[in-house]
Design a protein around this motif. Structure first.
Motif, PDB file in Angstrom:
ATOM      1  N   ALA C 109       3.134  -5.604  11.496  1.00 38.93           N
ATOM      2  CA  ALA C 109       3.969  -6.358  10.557  1.00 38.93           C
ATOM      3  C   ALA C 109       3.200  -7.547   9.985  1.00 38.93           C
ATOM      4  CB  ALA C 109       5.238  -6.827  11.259  1.00 38.93           C
ATOM      5  N   ALA C 110       2.135  -7.948  10.685  1.00 36.99           N
ATOM      6  CA  ALA C 110       1.371  -9.116  10.229  1.00 36.99           C
ATOM      7  C   ALA C 110       0.319  -8.738   9.186  1.00 36.99           C
ATOM      8  CB  ALA C 110       0.693  -9.776  11.428  1.00 36.99           C
ATOM      9  N   MET C 111       0.220  -7.450   8.880  1.00 37.00           N
ATOM     10  CA  MET C 111      -0.880  -6.999   8.023  1.00 37.00           C
ATOM     11  C   MET C 111      -0.426  -6.784   6.576  1.00 37.00           C
ATOM     12  SD  MET C 111      -2.575  -4.542  10.920  1.00 37.00           S
ATOM     13  CE  MET C 111      -4.056  -3.975  10.133  1.00 37.00           C
ATOM     14  N   GLY C 112       0.095  -7.832   5.992  1.00 33.37           N
ATOM     15  CA  GLY C 112       0.527  -7.768   4.590  1.00 33.37           C
ATOM     16  C   GLY C 112      -0.588  -7.315   3.661  1.00 33.37           C
ATOM     17  N   PRO C 113      -1.766  -7.933   3.765  1.00 32.22           N
ATOM     18  CA  PRO C 113      -2.864  -7.520   2.874  1.00 32.22           C
ATOM     19  C   PRO C 113      -3.252  -6.052   3.067  1.00 32.22           C
ATOM     20  CG  PRO C 113      -3.351  -9.637   3.893  1.00 32.22           C
ATOM     21  CD  PRO C 113      -2.108  -9.125   4.559  1.00 32.22           C
ATOM     22  N   ARG C 114      -3.200  -5.600   4.299  1.00 32.46           N
ATOM     23  CA  ARG C 114      -3.543  -4.203   4.585  1.00 32.46           C
ATOM     24  C   ARG C 114      -2.512  -3.268   3.917  1.00 32.46           C
ATOM     25  NH1 ARG C 114      -6.675  -0.049   4.863  1.00 32.46           N
ATOM     26  NH2 ARG C 114      -6.062   1.566   6.341  1.00 32.46           N
ATOM     27  N   PHE C 115      -1.238  -3.683   3.969  1.00 36.26           N
ATOM     28  CA  PHE C 115      -0.205  -2.876   3.341  1.00 36.26           C
ATOM     29  C   PHE C 115      -0.516  -2.685   1.849  1.00 36.26           C
ATOM     30  CE2 PHE C 115       3.591  -2.167   0.878  1.00 36.26           C
ATOM     31  CZ  PHE C 115       4.227  -1.149   1.586  1.00 36.26           C
ATOM     32  N   ALA C 116      -0.862  -3.807   1.197  1.00 44.09           N
ATOM     33  CA  ALA C 116      -1.150  -3.751  -0.241  1.00 44.09           C
ATOM     34  C   ALA C 116      -2.384  -2.894  -0.512  1.00 44.09           C
ATOM     35  CB  ALA C 116      -1.361  -5.158  -0.783  1.00 44.09           C
ATOM     36  N   GLU C 117      -3.361  -3.023   0.373  1.00 47.97           N
ATOM     37  CA  GLU C 117      -4.616  -2.272   0.218  1.00 47.97           C
ATOM     38  C   GLU C 117      -4.357  -0.766   0.338  1.00 47.97           C
ATOM     39  OE1 GLU C 117      -7.332  -3.217   3.320  1.00 47.97           O
ATOM     40  OE2 GLU C 117      -8.981  -2.047   2.480  1.00 47.97           O
ATOM     41  N   VAL C 118      -3.587  -0.385   1.372  1.00 47.79           N
ATOM     42  CA  VAL C 118      -3.248   1.033   1.579  1.00 47.79           C
ATOM     43  C   VAL C 118      -2.520   1.570   0.359  1.00 47.79           C
ATOM     44  CG1 VAL C 118      -1.684   2.569   2.857  1.00 47.79           C
ATOM     45  CG2 VAL C 118      -3.248   1.062   4.105  1.00 47.79           C
ATOM     46  N   ALA C 119      -1.553   0.799  -0.134  1.00 51.27           N
ATOM     47  CA  ALA C 119      -0.771   1.237  -1.290  1.00 51.27           C
ATOM     48  C   ALA C 119      -1.692   1.457  -2.490  1.00 51.27           C
ATOM     49  CB  ALA C 119       0.305   0.214  -1.620  1.00 51.27           C
ATOM     50  N   ARG C 120      -2.573   0.510  -2.746  1.00 53.47           N
ATOM     51  CA  ARG C 120      -3.491   0.626  -3.891  1.00 53.47           C
ATOM     52  C   ARG C 120      -4.389   1.850  -3.744  1.00 53.47           C
ATOM     53  NH1 ARG C 120      -3.913  -5.052  -3.498  1.00 53.47           N
ATOM     54  NH2 ARG C 120      -5.786  -4.860  -2.217  1.00 53.47           N
ATOM     55  N   GLU C 121      -4.967   1.981  -2.573  1.00 51.88           N
ATOM     56  CA  GLU C 121      -5.917   3.085  -2.364  1.00 51.88           C
ATOM     57  C   GLU C 121      -5.234   4.444  -2.455  1.00 51.88           C
ATOM     58  OE1 GLU C 121      -9.065   0.712   0.518  1.00 51.88           O
ATOM     59  OE2 GLU C 121      -8.030   2.497   1.291  1.00 51.88           O
ATOM     60  N   PHE C 122      -4.057   4.532  -1.853  1.00 48.24           N
ATOM     61  CA  PHE C 122      -3.376   5.830  -1.839  1.00 48.24           C
ATOM     62  C   PHE C 122      -2.923   6.210  -3.249  1.00 48.24           C
ATOM     63  CE2 PHE C 122       0.026   8.899  -1.013  1.00 48.24           C
ATOM     64  CZ  PHE C 122      -0.635   9.761  -0.145  1.00 48.24           C
ATOM     65  N   VAL C 123      -2.380   5.231  -3.982  1.00 50.87           N
ATOM     66  CA  VAL C 123      -1.951   5.524  -5.355  1.00 50.87           C
ATOM     67  C   VAL C 123      -3.169   5.952  -6.186  1.00 50.87           C
ATOM     68  CG1 VAL C 123      -1.029   4.512  -7.486  1.00 50.87           C
ATOM     69  CG2 VAL C 123       0.131   4.103  -5.304  1.00 50.87           C
ATOM     70  N   GLN C 124      -4.291   5.300  -5.940  1.00 47.31           N
ATOM     71  CA  GLN C 124      -5.512   5.671  -6.663  1.00 47.31           C
ATOM     72  C   GLN C 124      -5.914   7.112  -6.318  1.00 47.31           C
ATOM     73  OE1 GLN C 124      -6.847   4.139  -9.126  1.00 47.31           O
ATOM     74  NE2 GLN C 124      -8.382   5.783  -9.332  1.00 47.31           N
ATOM     75  N   ARG C 125      -5.827   7.446  -5.035  1.00 50.66           N
ATOM     76  CA  ARG C 125      -6.158   8.803  -4.592  1.00 50.66           C
ATOM     77  C   ARG C 125      -5.283   9.833  -5.321  1.00 50.66           C
ATOM     78  NH1 ARG C 125      -5.035  11.062   1.543  1.00 50.66           N
ATOM     79  NH2 ARG C 125      -6.382   9.342   2.154  1.00 50.66           N
ATOM     80  N   ILE C 126      -3.995   9.529  -5.414  1.00 54.73           N
ATOM     81  CA  ILE C 126      -3.074  10.480  -6.047  1.00 54.73           C
ATOM     82  C   ILE C 126      -3.327  10.547  -7.550  1.00 54.73           C
ATOM     83  CG2 ILE C 126      -0.629  11.063  -6.413  1.00 54.73           C
ATOM     84  CD1 ILE C 126      -1.610  11.363  -3.502  1.00 54.73           C
ATOM     85  N   LYS C 127      -3.674   9.402  -8.132  1.00 50.68           N
ATOM     86  CA  LYS C 127      -3.998   9.418  -9.564  1.00 50.68           C
ATOM     87  C   LYS C 127      -5.153  10.369  -9.828  1.00 50.68           C
ATOM     88  CE  LYS C 127      -2.288   5.101 -11.470  1.00 50.68           C
ATOM     89  NZ  LYS C 127      -2.586   3.736 -11.937  1.00 50.68           N
TER      90      LYS C 127
END
Lengths: 222, 311, 145
Positions: C109-127
């Protein structure tokens, strides 16, 4: 219980070629317990089929239903409404269930979604092993509660053969040598005398070799 | 053991006379060319008393053991027809026993058979209607009681000298001698053992066999296989189920220069035979020179087992 | 396909990834708006059916975000989820979808930046993978017993 394993997806797709509306019919018996043909698996397979067909631009309409058991006319009857609406039923029951469905719904193709594999149990969740070959003449009294017919690769009644190494079967190092298990059990039960006498030649008439079998409880016959 | 011969085979006579018997082995070809067997026979003739004809060994399809045995007899040699339970039910087994005996076969070796998984037709359905011990008992019943398994009378009972295999090295070790006792009780006349490399373990087994008095009820022939090379020794040690090759033998083969390994393999085989001759309860030797038939004579010669007696 | 904006469904555990998403918000970290977050009490709740339904309804990518291994609030829910996600990868592959469209991530729960990073990377992968062939509305008649 009867263990089944889902057929390869492509094989199921082939069976359904040209069919537009089906029912995927689960069974609430053994195949629910072994996680291959129950309510959840009906949903998974239906979802897969819809996706695959939709992807081909050839959508398929699916009614998802699970019967209490497919090996009992009383429950098979309950598919009547569904059966009247579809072109075919994809049964996720064992081979017995598929046939009971086919006997009841004579004008409807009933296709098997599973390969019925063996009679066994779960070693742990999601891990099933064979224990019985339904030979019709139980010998477990003589063999320490471990069946040489189902569990010895050669079904030897006076084993072990010469290929047993470190307690494992020669055909696969993952398979326990049934006779090693039997002997270990007999030893710990102090019943080694049961090994020393020769197990006579088996009468396979009670097995499938005697033709299809039936079992009748007389007091239930009217 | 009574005075009357059970089949009157040469092997039986040699054993009964108390002489150290020698058997060899001949694998039928993967084809219908009888010449292949005749060629092998010419290498083996007079080098042993009788020769096992394998029955679709390792579950690989070959010419049938009955017909190969007949071809061997035509060469003036005595076959031991092997029969496995893998491929025949009791109907076919009894029928083949009658047929083999009618063609003049006098020795038969009863085996369970290698699982078809190892062969060239792993898709096959196996039979195993009987197991090897029940097969022994079947042949004995046919010969001594003149009856089929059904209890019906046989008109012209087959006279066969009944053999079986024994593996002193497979697990579990402690039941290996009791298992031989079971085969003896079932009616076996002679056994050939698995290839002996671990002489120490073999002697341990033989001691149990002798303590149980089994050596007085069955003729025991020790199995001997010469290594062709270090590679073969290593293969047998690691890849053949139920085979026990001690490290010192592997080292001995490894330390021998490549061109001398075949010779060393033969020397080891001869040494083993000598040790077997000195072991109480051993009545003979079974030399299995796998696809190396030409060496059987050399081994027998060096071990002082030639010429074979005329009985 | 430069204007392709994928639909990504993220099944997030209440005790970690969902909190991390909150934290990412409070930290004003940017992450793609393609996410459709579904909160789970624990990733142990996930089943192949959930994941397949998301794809069936037209999701281009799906991921499951659970606690760091060893830190599950329910002791081992995330360890239950992991093999299920891997199994479902095979199921979508049978259908003809790339298994890369499905993934499992672990975070606290403390990994806010990691959450954003995962979201960015995964969306990029799907793109990069492009839209799912099932990305359209689809009508199902269901009579699940």
């Amino acid at each position: 219980m009867v263990i089944g394993e889902r057929k390869p997806f492509d094989e199921i797709m082939k069976m359904l070629e040209g069919v537009k509306k089906i029912a995927v019919m689960g069974c609430g018996g053994c195949v629910t317990v072994c996680l291959t043909g129950g309510h959840d698996e009906v949903r998974v397979l239906s979802s897969q089929l819809r996706m695959a067909r939709d992807k081909e631009g050839n959508p398929i309409e699916i009614i998802e239903k699970t019967l209490e058991r497919q090996c009992d006319p009383e429950y098979v009857e309950q598919a009547e409404g569904t059966a009247s609406e579809v072109e075919a039923i994809l049964s996720m029951a064992c081979g017995a269930g598929v046939q009971f469905m086919a006997e009841r719904y004579k004008d409807l193709p009933i296709y098997p979604a599973l390969n019925t594999t063996f009679v066994g149990g779960s070693k742990k969740e999601g891990y099933y092993v064979e224990r019985c070959q339904t030979c019709g003449e139980c010998k477990l009294y003589f063999t320490g509660g471990i069946c040489p017919i189902a569990r010895c690769s050669k079904s030897l009644l006076n084993g072990p053969c010469g290929g047993s190494t470190n307690g494992k079967c020669e055909i696969d190092p993952d398979i326990d040598c049934a006779w090693q298990l039997i002997l270990d059990r007999l030893k710990s039960l102090n019943q080694m005398d049961r090994y020393s006498s020769m197990m006579p030649i088996n009468d396979w008439r009670t097995n499938r070799d005697g033709g299809p079998r039936k079992m009748i409880r007389e007091d239930f016959q009217r | 053991m009574s005075d009357e011969f059970k089949s009157g085979s040469k092997l039986e006579k040699v054993l009964k006379s108390g002489q150290f018997a020698v058997t060899g082995e001949c694998g039928p070809p993967r084809g219908a060319d009888a010449e292949v067997i005749r060629k092998k026979c010419s290498l083996l003739k007079d080098k042993a008393d009788a020769f096992n004809i394998t029955d679709n060994q390792t579950a690989v399809v070959r010419m049938s053991s009955i017909s190969s045995a007949v071809i061997m007899m035509q060469q003036g040699m005595e076959p031991v027809m092997q029969m496995v339970c893998r491929d025949r039910n009791r109907i076919a087994i009894q029928s083949d026993i009658l047929g083999g005996a009618a063609l003049g076969i006098k020795n038969m070796l009863c085996l369970s058979g290698d699982h078809q998984k190892f062969g060239d037709h792993p898709q096959a359905k196996n039979v195993f209607d009987l197991d090897s011990i029940q097969l022994i008992n079947t042949v004995k019943m046919m010969r001594d009681e003149g009856k089929f398994l059904s209890g019906e009378e046989i008109k012209g009972a087959p006279k066969l000298f009944i053999g079986a295999a024994a593996n002193p090295f497979a697990d579990p070790f402690e039941i290996r001698a009791p298992r031989l006792a079971k085969k003896v009780a079932a009616g076996v006349d002679f056994v050939q053992t698995q290839c002996i490399f671990n002489i120490k373990k073999f002697e341990e087994w033989m001691k149990q066999v002798v303590d149980m008095g089994l050596h007085e009820k069955v003729y025991i022939l020790g199995g001997v296989t010469p290594f062709k090379s270090f590679g073969m020794a290593r293969y047998m040690a690691n890849n053949v189920p139920g085979m026990d090759v001690p490290d010192e033998l592997l080292q001995r083969m490894k330390n021998t220069p490549k061109e001398k390994q075949a010779e060393e393999g033969i020397t080891i085989a001869v040494e083993t035979i000598k040790q077997l001759q000195a072991t109480k309860g051993i009545s003979g030797v079974h030399i299995m020179a796998i696809e190396w038939e030409e060496k059987v004579g050399e081994i027998a010669e060096k071990a002082g087992l030639l010429p074979r007696p005329n009985v | 396909m430069s204007d392709f904006e994928p639909i990504v469904v993220a099944f997030c555990c209440h005790y970690c990834a969902y909190g991390a998403a909150d934290l990412a918000g409070s930290m004003r970290l940017e992450y793609p708006t393609n996410l459709r977050i579904i909160r789970l009490p624990c990733t142990g709740k996930i089943t192949p059916v959930f994941l397949l339904r998301a794809f069936e309804k037209g999701a281009d990518g799906v991921y499951v975000a659970g606690c760091l291994e060893g830190d599950c609030h329910f002791i081992q829910g995330n360890l239950v989820a992991k093999p299920r996600v891997n199994y479902t990868k095979k199921l979508i592959q049978e259908v003809g979808l790339e298994p890369e469209r499905l993934e499992m991530f672990n975070m606290s729960a403390a990994m806010g930046p990691r959450f954003a990073e995962v979201a960015r990377e995964f969306v990029q992968r799907i793109k990069e993978l492009g839209p799912s062939p099932l990305n359209k509305n689809y009508h199902i008649q269901s009579d699940a017993a």
